[in-house]
Design an enzyme around this catalytic site. Structure first.
Site, PDB file in Angstrom:
ATOM      1  N   HIS A  56       0.828  -1.214   0.000  1.00 60.38           N
ATOM      2  CA  HIS A  56       0.000   0.000   0.000  1.00 60.38           C
ATOM      3  C   HIS A  56       0.862   1.265   0.000  1.00 60.38           C
ATOM      4  CE1 HIS A  56      -3.510  -2.468   1.925  1.00 60.38           C
ATOM      5  NE2 HIS A  56      -3.204  -2.864   0.706  1.00 60.38           N
ATOM      6  N   HIS A  66      -9.214  -2.100  -5.426  1.00 56.55           N
ATOM      7  CA  HIS A  66      -8.129  -2.379  -4.484  1.00 56.55           C
ATOM      8  C   HIS A  66      -7.104  -3.329  -5.103  1.00 56.55           C
ATOM      9  CE1 HIS A  66      -6.019  -2.475  -0.696  1.00 56.55           C
ATOM     10  NE2 HIS A  66      -5.856  -3.769  -0.903  1.00 56.55           N
ATOM     11  N   ASP A  80      -3.139  -2.664  -5.196  1.00 54.16           N
ATOM     12  CA  ASP A  80      -2.097  -3.630  -4.826  1.00 54.16           C
ATOM     13  C   ASP A  80      -1.112  -3.842  -5.969  1.00 54.16           C
ATOM     14  OD1 ASP A  80      -2.879  -4.171  -2.222  1.00 54.16           O
ATOM     15  OD2 ASP A  80      -3.975  -5.998  -2.724  1.00 54.16           O
ATOM     16  N   HIS A 123      -0.580 -11.049  -5.159  1.00 58.42           N
ATOM     17  CA  HIS A 123       0.799 -10.652  -4.879  1.00 58.42           C
ATOM     18  C   HIS A 123       1.812 -11.630  -5.472  1.00 58.42           C
ATOM     19  CE1 HIS A 123      -0.791  -7.571  -2.336  1.00 58.42           C
ATOM     20  NE2 HIS A 123      -1.333  -8.428  -1.504  1.00 58.42           N
TER      21      HIS A 123
END
Length: 303
Positions: free
Chosen positions: A78, A237, A241, A264
């Site tokens: 973030h 979001h 990311d 991720h």
């Protein structure tokens, strides 16, 4: 002409780690040209520095974490996203614990902190990573891809079997600029499902999570009293990311990113695959007297 940027002033914040639940003190300091983003564990003796480098990523379960010389830095995505969004190249991030503060679960508080510190241009041109060839990685049906593009755009599609995340709200695209990032992406919060809570607790994850710093869903609805900030906050979001994960490449991207159910782990795999293929990318900069870069950053904010 687009120059490298750092902070004008040092600024501090405190919060809790999303996964550890530990209180953490964070200090953001200006850094010289070509320094990059470097995390500093000031609670360790001696202090350990951990560069924001995709090659140092060792944790991708529900966050992006780095390890260097035995020191861990967790949940960097973030802050990295906010730094990318505001075009900050060089900064020192001092931490009193292994995990960055989660703040409200978005990058909005980090954007505010950076703007409050002031952002100044430096003496050398900003370095961009220009995508020259398509690079794609897959994991089952999940896909992450870079393609050549004049500018920086991101597209993302999620798939969740949940009434609050219908197909029509599972796709988002953004033509990257500071303005678009701040307005359309930065306020989107991380999210989680009640059904996953037991799994997370067993692994000591989400210990600092609450409805103050995440969107929480049961089987049917959003449990947060204030509801959503955007109708498709979930996929926004994911773009937030991704912008943070991709900034670990070591420079601002010029190209198109596409994610389908990526996370991720796959984002990091994509960056590593890109950097390993020297024909697929090149460093470029736009010194004074040359063309303008195809990405628009806000004017420096002098605090």
């Amino acid at each position: 002409m687009t120059q490298q940027r750092t902070l004008k002033n040092t600024i501090r914040a405190t919060g809790v780690g999303l996964h550890s639940g530990d209180k953490v003190y964070m200090t953001l300091r200006p850094a010289p040209v070509d320094h990059g983003v470097v995390f500093r564990r000031v609670d360790l003796e001696p202090v350990v520095e951990v560069p924001a480098d995709a090659e140092l990523v060792t944790e991708t379960t529900l966050c992006t974490g780095l390890t260097c010389n035995g020191a861990k830095i967790q949940t960097v995505e973030h802050l990295m996203s906010a730094l990318a969004g505001l075009g900050v190249d060089n900064v020192i991030v001092e931490l009193s614990s292994a995990e960055l503060p989660i703040m409200d679960g978005s990058s909005g508080p980090f954007v505010f902190l950076l703007q409050s510190a002031g952002i100044v241009e430096q003496s050398k041109p900003k370095r961009f990573i220009r995508i020259k060839q398509t690079v794609e990685v897959r994991d089952g049906d999940k896909v992450a891809r870079f393609e050549p593009y004049e500018g920086y755009k991101l597209g993302f599609t999620i798939e969740f079997n949940h009434p609050m995340i219908p197909a029509k709200q599972s796709r988002q695209e953004i033509e990257f600029s500071t303005s678009a990032y701040v307005k359309e992406i930065s306020r989107a919060r991380t999210f989680g499902f009640m059904r996953d809570l037991e799994y997370m607790r067993e692994r000591n994850l989400g210990l600092g999570g609450s409805m103050d710093n995440a969107i929480v869903l049961d089987e049917f609805r959003v449990l947060n009293e204030d509801g959503l900030r955007y109708t498709n906050e979930f996929v926004r979001h994911k773009i937030l990311d991704a912008i943070g994960d991709l900034y670990l490449a070591g420079g601002a991207i010029l190209g198109a990113y596409e994610g389908f159910k990526s996370g991720h782990a796959l984002n990091n795999k994509l960056v590593r695959a890109l950097l390993a293929d020297q024909a697929a990318w090149e460093w470029v900069s736009f010194p004074e007297g040359t063309e303008q870069p195809p990405v628009t950053y806000a004017s420096p904010v002098y605090a």
